[in-house]
Design an enzyme around this catalytic site. Structure first.
Site, PDB file in Angstrom:
ATOM      1  N   ARG A  99      38.829  27.021  32.954  1.00 57.79           N
ATOM      2  CA  ARG A  99      37.697  27.521  32.165  1.00 57.79           C
ATOM      3  C   ARG A  99      36.570  26.507  32.021  1.00 57.79           C
ATOM      4  NH1 ARG A  99      38.336  32.878  32.576  1.00 57.79           N
ATOM      5  NH2 ARG A  99      40.330  33.566  31.723  1.00 57.79           N
TER       6      ARG A  99
ATOM      7  N   GLU B 223      46.818  40.307  35.625  1.00 57.38           N
ATOM      8  CA  GLU B 223      46.106  41.337  36.372  1.00 57.38           C
ATOM      9  C   GLU B 223      47.073  42.177  37.205  1.00 57.38           C
ATOM     10  OE1 GLU B 223      42.825  39.813  38.610  1.00 57.38           O
ATOM     11  OE2 GLU B 223      42.357  38.241  37.153  1.00 57.38           O
TER      12      GLU B 223
ATOM     13  N   THR C  96      45.962  31.554  43.071  1.00 59.79           N
ATOM     14  CA  THR C  96      46.190  32.898  42.537  1.00 59.79           C
ATOM     15  C   THR C  96      47.620  33.274  42.909  1.00 59.79           C
ATOM     16  OG1 THR C  96      43.869  33.542  42.820  1.00 59.79           O
ATOM     17  CG2 THR C  96      45.492  35.322  42.609  1.00 59.79           C
TER      18      THR C  96
ATOM     19  N   GLN D 242      34.827  26.300  35.394  1.00 61.76           N
ATOM     20  CA  GLN D 242      34.116  27.569  35.576  1.00 61.76           C
ATOM     21  C   GLN D 242      32.844  27.630  34.732  1.00 61.76           C
ATOM     22  OE1 GLN D 242      36.486  30.968  34.499  1.00 61.76           O
ATOM     23  NE2 GLN D 242      34.893  32.449  34.984  1.00 61.76           N
TER      24      GLN D 242
ATOM     25  N   GLU E 248      40.896  34.432  25.477  1.00 63.71           N
ATOM     26  CA  GLU E 248      40.722  35.525  24.504  1.00 63.71           C
ATOM     27  C   GLU E 248      41.734  35.411  23.373  1.00 63.71           C
ATOM     28  OE1 GLU E 248      40.054  39.751  25.977  1.00 63.71           O
ATOM     29  OE2 GLU E 248      40.935  38.751  27.728  1.00 63.71           O
TER      30      GLU E 248
ATOM     31  N   ASP F 228      45.671  35.251  38.024  1.00 62.19           N
ATOM     32  CA  ASP F 228      44.522  34.549  38.587  1.00 62.19           C
ATOM     33  C   ASP F 228      44.235  33.331  37.706  1.00 62.19           C
ATOM     34  OD1 ASP F 228      42.488  34.271  40.500  1.00 62.19           O
ATOM     35  OD2 ASP F 228      41.021  35.131  39.135  1.00 62.19           O
TER      36      ASP F 228
ATOM     37  N   ASP G 106      38.311  39.759  43.408  1.00 64.05           N
ATOM     38  CA  ASP G 106      38.759  39.927  42.027  1.00 64.05           C
ATOM     39  C   ASP G 106      37.685  40.654  41.234  1.00 64.05           C
ATOM     40  OD1 ASP G 106      40.569  39.709  39.962  1.00 64.05           O
ATOM     41  OD2 ASP G 106      39.812  37.773  39.287  1.00 64.05           O
TER      42      ASP G 106
ATOM     43  N   LYS H  66      38.151  29.055  40.039  1.00 62.99           N
ATOM     44  CA  LYS H  66      39.064  30.153  40.358  1.00 62.99           C
ATOM     45  C   LYS H  66      39.813  29.949  41.673  1.00 62.99           C
ATOM     46  CE  LYS H  66      38.057  33.323  37.133  1.00 62.99           C
ATOM     47  NZ  LYS H  66      39.058  34.028  36.312  1.00 62.99           N
TER      48      LYS H  66
ATOM     49  N   HIS I 155      38.232  43.025  27.768  1.00 61.10           N
ATOM     50  CA  HIS I 155      38.137  41.630  28.198  1.00 61.10           C
ATOM     51  C   HIS I 155      36.677  41.200  28.356  1.00 61.10           C
ATOM     52  CE1 HIS I 155      38.993  37.911  30.311  1.00 61.10           C
ATOM     53  NE2 HIS I 155      38.286  38.314  31.359  1.00 61.10           N
TER      54      HIS I 155
ATOM     55  N   GLU J  87      45.102  34.691  33.881  1.00 62.94           N
ATOM     56  CA  GLU J  87      44.569  36.036  33.773  1.00 62.94           C
ATOM     57  C   GLU J  87      45.638  37.001  34.274  1.00 62.94           C
ATOM     58  OE1 GLU J  87      39.750  35.421  33.939  1.00 62.94           O
ATOM     59  OE2 GLU J  87      40.731  36.341  35.668  1.00 62.94           O
TER      60      GLU J  87
END
Length: 391
Positions: free
Chosen positions: A217, A181, A237, A220, A338, A213, A106, A233, A113, A179
């Site tokens: 948080r 992607e 996925t 992480q 975000e 993904d 990834d 993570k 971002h 996420e």
């Protein structure tokens, strides 16, 4: 014989022809291609045993020239009469993971971002780390937890430590995120010690999929110093069931944003592989974001070149993803961390104000791009619903 009806506004017309692995009641998974609202069984339609396999890997390993020939065969076939027993309504098939994932990497290729997260996590420092504009930053993921769209996602457990806590605790993730992607699937690989050049991207990469993904948080944030993402993570996925072939994206090619400083020679491209793809993120049926892939700083050709420049192998079935796709506007942010600015600015989902994912929530990501015939093509969707953590 059947003549497949393809509406003029279909996202799955002759300019697209995405591949997938499907099954019907009483029959094993095999390779098909989507045409309008139908799935064509390629083993039946083309009489080729490679399409009886429950994954695309064997076909992809045959190489670029073979992919081109088969795409032409399919185009000619579905433009006329197709054997009745080769055609199945999309609504009546079950879709499966389209590839056996060899390796998963990834990247972190969106300047918007990366800058937003830099401002969130390092408010008194430069948003981007010093290396960011010199190379596509990435990490190795876990191929065994890549799942097909529609698979439920179990909330992960792990260590987490909030800023107001003196020590870490163990339990379910409190800040579960997405996420949005785009992922790229390697069709033919490279040998150990041999780098893949940016110019080889179009002959070695088979196609593209949508990727979510999922990200824990809080897990992480506690674990990632000093080595980076791990358990936050690796739990899941999701990818879309349909693989859009690279030739279908020719009309979507655009320049990447200006890359300054100029990349080192191995990252330079003669004709950049920026892509004009529009994504949409829906949270419990409410659209909350429209990330634009054309804003991505690093191209997929540059990502593949960087991935292999040290001599690392690439293999048939490798999946590498772009990292979160975000644009300059708030409603173009592809991750909820975000979109809600770290949970400080909730978004409205129906009658509720929300920050991170709750049990029972469902997220769906879709995307479209310009097609080579002047229409638009689609990627289908990647969706997942959150289940409670296991005890």
């Amino acid at each position: 014989m059947t003549v497949i009806d393809i509406p003029e506004d279909s996202l799955f017309g002759l300019a697209n022809l995405p591949y997938g692995v499907f099954s019907t009641p009483g029959k094993k998974p095999r390779v098909g291609v989507r045409v309008g609202e139908s799935v064509v069984d390629l083993a039946v339609a083309l009489g080729d045993d490679v399409f009886t396999q429950p994954r695309l890997n064997e076909f992809m390993a045959q190489g670029h020239a073979r992919w081109v020939r088969v795409r032409q065969q399919i185009t000619e076939l579905v433009s006329g009469d197709v054997p009745d027993d080769a055609v199945h309504p999309v609504a009546e098939v079950t879709m499966h993971l389209p590839i056996e994932v060899a390796d998963y990497v990834d990247f972190y290729a969106s300047e918007h971002h990366a800058s937003n997260l830099g401002r969130l996590f390092r408010p008194n420092a430069q948003p981007l780390m010093p290396n960011w504009k010199h190379l596509p930053v990435g990490y190795h993921g876990r191929s065994g937890t890549v799942v097909v769209s529609g698979t439920d996602i179990v909330r992960p457990n792990g260590q987490r430590k909030a800023p107001d806590e003196d020590a870490p605790t163990f339990g379910p993730c409190r800040r579960l995120d997405i996420e949005a992607e785009l992922g790229f699937i390697v069709g033919t690989g490279s040998e150990l010690g041999a780098a893949v050049h940016t110019a080889d991207f179009a002959t070695q990469v088979f196609g593209a999929v949508l990727v979510n993904d999922w990200s824990a948080r809080d897990i992480q944030a506690w674990e990632y110093v000093p080595l980076g993402p791990f358990l936050g993570k690796s739990f899941a996925t999701s990818i879309s069931a349909w693989v859009v072939p690279l030739p279908a994206l020719e009309a979507a090619r655009v320049p990447t944003p200006v890359q300054d400083p100029k990349p080192l020679p191995y990252l330079q491209e003669g004709e950049p592989w920026g892509l004009d793809i529009d994504l949409a993120v829906s949270w419990n049926g409410h659209e909350v974001s429209r990330p634009p892939y054309r804003e991505m700083y690093w191209s997929p050709a540059q990502m593949l070149a960087h991935l292999t420049v040290n001599g690392a192998t690439s293999r048939t079935g490798d999946l590498y993803a772009s990292g979160t796709i975000s644009g300059p506007e708030k409603d173009q942010r592809g991750a909820f961390i975000e979109l809600t600015w770290g949970g400080k600015e909730p978004v409205r989902i129906g009658e509720e104000e929300r920050t991170f994912l709750q049990d029972g929530d469902e997220v769906t990501i879709t995307a479209t791009a310009p097609g080579t015939d002047g229409t638009r093509i689609g990627f289908g969707e990647v969706s997942g619903r959150i289940l409670p953590a296991t005890t």
